[in-house]
Design a protein around this motif. Structure first.
Motif, short mmCIF file in Angstrom:
data_model
loop_
_atom_site.label_atom_id
_atom_site.label_comp_id
_atom_site.label_asym_id
_atom_site.label_seq_id
_atom_site.Cartn_x
_atom_site.Cartn_y
_atom_site.Cartn_z
N PHE A 1 31.33 58.32 29.34
CA PHE A 1 30.96 59.06 30.55
C PHE A 1 31.79 60.33 30.68
N PRO B 1 26.86 62.81 38.51
CA PRO B 1 25.97 61.66 38.29
C PRO B 1 26.52 60.66 37.27
N LEU B 2 27.16 61.17 36.22
CA LEU B 2 27.75 60.28 35.22
C LEU B 2 28.98 59.58 35.77
N SER C 1 27.77 56.80 37.95
CA SER C 1 27.26 55.72 37.10
C SER C 1 28.41 54.89 36.52
N HIS D 1 30.04 52.83 39.27
CA HIS D 1 29.19 51.69 39.59
C HIS D 1 29.45 50.54 38.61
N ILE D 2 29.50 50.86 37.33
CA ILE D 2 29.76 49.84 36.30
C ILE D 2 31.14 49.23 36.47
N ILE E 1 24.12 52.54 46.05
CA ILE E 1 23.67 51.88 44.83
C ILE E 1 24.43 50.60 44.51
#
Length: 118
Positions: free
Chosen positions: A51, A57-58, A61, A64-65, A94
Motif C-alpha cells: 500500500f 484511498p490506499l 484500505s 481497514h485490513i 467501512i
C-alpha cells in the motif's frame, strides 16, 4: 438455563476480541506517515498486500485490513496516529460495527468534529 450458560452474542465476542488488541493510547500508533508499506501475510492474507500510504484511498484500505486482522503489535507498527484520525471519517463507514464501537469508545478523539450518534 442459568445466566452463566446463556449464549453470548457474536457482536460481544468480536468486541472483546478487538478490545484486547487496542493500543494503550493513540500515541502508541507510530506507523509510517508516507511511503510504501508491505503488510505481513498474517495480516493481509488475501488480495492487496502493498500500500502507498500517501494515497488516501490506499491508506484507508490498508488501515481497514490492519484494524480488522492485525494484532496489537501490527496496529502499532502499521497505523500512524495522525493518519488514522484523518482517515477515521471514511474508515468508520467501512469498518464493522464491533470494530468501530470499540475504537470510538476507547478513543473519543476519533469522534472530534463529528456529531454524536451519526
Amino acid at each position: 438455563m442459568d445466566s452463566l450458560s446463556s449464549p453470548i452474542s457474536r457482536a460481544a465476542v468480536l468486541e472483546e476480541r478487538y478490545r484486547g488488541r487496542l493500543p494503550r493510547s493513540l500515541d502508541d500508533l507510530t506507523g509510517p506517515d508516507h511511503g510504501t508499506v508491505q503488510l505481513p501475510l498474517h495480516v493481509a492474507w488475501s488480495g492487496l498486500t502493498t500500500f502507498e500510504v500517501d494515497r488516501p484511498p490506499l491508506c484507508a484500505s490498508m488501515y481497514h485490513i490492519v484494524l480488522t486482522e492485525g494484532l496489537r503489535e501490527d496496529l502499532i507498527a502499521y497505523i500512524n496516529r495522525e493518519l488514522l484520525v484523518k482517515q477515521w471519517p471514511v474508515l468508520r463507514t467501512i469498518l464493522s460495527s464491533p470494530i468501530r464501537s470499540v475504537w470510538e469508545s476507547a478513543f473519543p478523539e476519533l469522534n472530534d468534529g463529528r456529531p454524536t450518534g451519526s
